[in-house]
Design an enzyme around this catalytic site. Structure first.
Site, PDB file in Angstrom:
ATOM      1  N   SER B   9      -1.066  -1.506   5.720  1.00  0.00           N
ATOM      2  CA  SER B   9      -0.349  -1.473   4.444  1.00  0.00           C
ATOM      3  C   SER B   9      -1.321  -1.121   3.325  1.00  0.00           C
ATOM      4  O   SER B   9      -2.520  -1.350   3.448  1.00  0.00           O
ATOM      5  CB  SER B   9       0.286  -2.835   4.150  1.00  0.00           C
ATOM      6  OG  SER B   9       0.761  -2.868   2.817  1.00  0.00           O
ATOM      7  N   HIS B  10      -0.793  -0.581   2.234  1.00  0.00           N
ATOM      8  CA  HIS B  10      -1.618  -0.341   1.054  1.00  0.00           C
ATOM      9  C   HIS B  10      -2.150  -1.657   0.487  1.00  0.00           C
ATOM     10  O   HIS B  10      -3.170  -1.684  -0.166  1.00  0.00           O
ATOM     11  CB  HIS B  10      -0.791   0.353  -0.038  1.00  0.00           C
ATOM     12  CG  HIS B  10      -0.630   1.822   0.176  1.00  0.00           C
ATOM     13  ND1 HIS B  10       0.032   2.337   1.263  1.00  0.00           N
ATOM     14  CD2 HIS B  10      -1.072   2.878  -0.541  1.00  0.00           C
ATOM     15  CE1 HIS B  10      -0.001   3.658   1.186  1.00  0.00           C
ATOM     16  NE2 HIS B  10      -0.659   4.013   0.109  1.00  0.00           N
ATOM     17  N   SER B  11      -1.402  -2.713   0.725  1.00  0.00           N
ATOM     18  CA  SER B  11      -1.769  -4.015   0.178  1.00  0.00           C
ATOM     19  C   SER B  11      -2.302  -4.919   1.289  1.00  0.00           C
ATOM     20  O   SER B  11      -1.628  -5.132   2.295  1.00  0.00           O
ATOM     21  CB  SER B  11      -0.543  -4.653  -0.478  1.00  0.00           C
ATOM     22  OG  SER B  11      -0.688  -6.053  -0.522  1.00  0.00           O
TER      23      SER B  11
END
Lengths: 218, 248
Positions: B9-11
């Protein structure tokens, strides 16, 4: 600018330095463009990525060929950029490096071939087409102009200048387009009216390539 | 060893959260969070990192293969690049699932927990698309997702193996068909040679079972076809009637 130079390993290293400089200089512009149609990270990510590339090249052994320099650029961008520009530019520099093989100096045809390889890599990775308002809209005219120039007998630095000029024009032409790829595509019609940040950074990178070869860009 | 999962995930927080959620139902599956990007020791930022994904795949391998699940666009590109860099031998046992991250990860983890093959885990992830109809505030299943194996439609006499069975029971337990019972049913049915639908959805999909949103007192109707059809219906009946071992 200074005299036109051979496209050798020293040129490749100057290209990286010049890219880092011009990206840092245009950091705010890229952030602003990305803020209106994306997630505002393009300028910061690219600045960080190319700063890391310069640091890595300064710290390590000098690469032996232009391809080795470009491969180092690719690997560092992939690990440090974070946004879509990481895998896209990573792929571009990797394919460009592969196209050059172990040549110590790049002729006009190889210079055009390098830009073609980078462009094709970006298309394969991002699955964008011309007109989607992405960096492909700068890379595609750049490739066509570079190939035309090489076929017409231009010098290698002139091939790079032709690519850079066409990339600039391509980036400007993204302004009225509606984005169909990437984060900007969520905005639909609201993405029109601004240049695509990836197309703009592509123009900056190719401009740096030409200027590192002593060829000013119009 | 089962199939391992890598959550990209980007996060970093999303990746860790998805791992936490999926681990609840798959305690024995190796789940690796590969979220965010850093500059080698610096603070973790939003983005995806080639190095983190590569390390995640390495950490998750060693079992029956690795399934990589991703969120937004550039996470997919980063994961694709990492896959291209794998040695051919390693590459053969790593798959990139085209799935919704949260639903896909939970479905894949449950499938992997049941000892399923790499193909089956990928399929579970990719079939797990569930959406919510806000006006009803009750989960429902999209038609495409609800009809896996439409050849097993009720009343079909030409079913594989030529055997069919069905049954209906009332949910006695307070919590109804929530995540744990859904996982119990899906994993138990996974090993049986039968196409099973529960209230019209694939009984081997934990996400689809959960999406039915069946509470206490609701009716569970199972229809099965195939060589193990009767065993499948018996299994569901026993599980439901016992309230999945939970309080009434």
């Amino acid at each position: 600018m200074s005299m036109a130079a051979a496209l050798d390993t020293q040129w490749a290293l100057r290209w990286v330095q010049e890219t880092a400089r011009v990206v840092a200089e245009n950091r705010a512009l890229l952030i602003d463009l990305d803020r209106v149609i994306g997630d505002a990270d393009h300028g910061e990510n690219l600045d960080r990525g190319f700063s890391a590339v310069v640091a890595k090249l300064d710290a390590g052994d000098a690469p032996a060929t232009p391809a080795a320099v470009l491969k180092q650029v690719a690997m560092t961008l992939m690990s440090t950029v974070g946004g879509a520009a990481g895998p896209l530019y990573g792929t571009a520099f990797l394919r460009a490096a592969t196209s050059l093989g172990d040549a110590g100096e790049i002729d006009a045809a190889a210079a055009a071939g390098m830009i073609r390889a980078a462009r094709d890599g970006i298309v394969a990775r991002g699955k964008a087409e011309v007109g989607d308002k992405t960096m492909v809209d700068a890379w595609t005219p750049a490739t066509e102009s570079a190939e035309t120039a090489a076929q017409a007998g231009a010098t290698p630095p002139e091939v790079l200048a032709a690519a850079a000029n066409a990339a600039h024009a391509g980036a400007v032409a993204t302004e009225p387009l509606i984005a169909r790829k990437g984060r900007a595509s969520y905005l639909g019609e609201r993405s029109a009216g601004h240049q695509d940040p990836g197309a703009v950074s592509t123009a900056l990178i190719l401009q740096a390539a030409a200027e590192a070869a002593g060829e000013g860009v119009a | 060893m089962s199939v391992g999962l890598v959550i990209v995930s980007h996060s970093a927080k999303i990746a860790e959260g998805v791992v936490e959620l999926a681990a609840q139902m798959a305690p024995d599956v190796v789940l690796v969070a590969a979220g965010g990007v850093d500059d080698g020791g610096g603070p973790v930022r939003i983005g995806t990192s080639f190095d983190r994904v590569q390390a995640g795949i390495e950490q998750a391998s060693g079992g029956d293969g690795v399934v990589v699940l991703t969120d937004l666009g550039s996470a997919v590109m980063t994961a694709e690049m990492v896959l291209e860099f794998l040695e051919p031998d390693a590459r053969a046992s790593v798959r990139l699932a085209q799935a919704a991250l949260v639903e896909g990860a939970v479905a894949a983890a449950v499938q992997a927990q049941g000892g399923s093959s790499l193909d089956e885990v990928v399929r579970a992830a990719e079939a797990a698309v569930v959406s919510i109809r806000p006006e009803e505030l009750e989960p429902f299943v999209s038609h495409a997702a609800a009809a896996p194996g439409s050849d097993a439609a009720p009343g079909a006499s030409a079913s594989p193996g030529g055997r069919t069975a069905s049954g209906s029971w009332t949910l006695p337990n307070q919590m109804g068909l929530h995540t744990r019972p859904a996982a119990t049913l899906a994993t138990g049915l996974a090993d049986l040679d039968a196409d099973v639908t529960v209230n019209g959805v694939d009984g081997k999909s934990v996400m689809l079972l959960m999406s039915l949103g069946l509470g206490q007192g609701r009716t569970v109707t199972a229809e099965a076809s195939g060589p193990d059809a009767q065993a499948a219906v018996d299994f569901i009946g026993q599980a439901v009637e016992s309230g999945f071992g939970e309080p009434d």
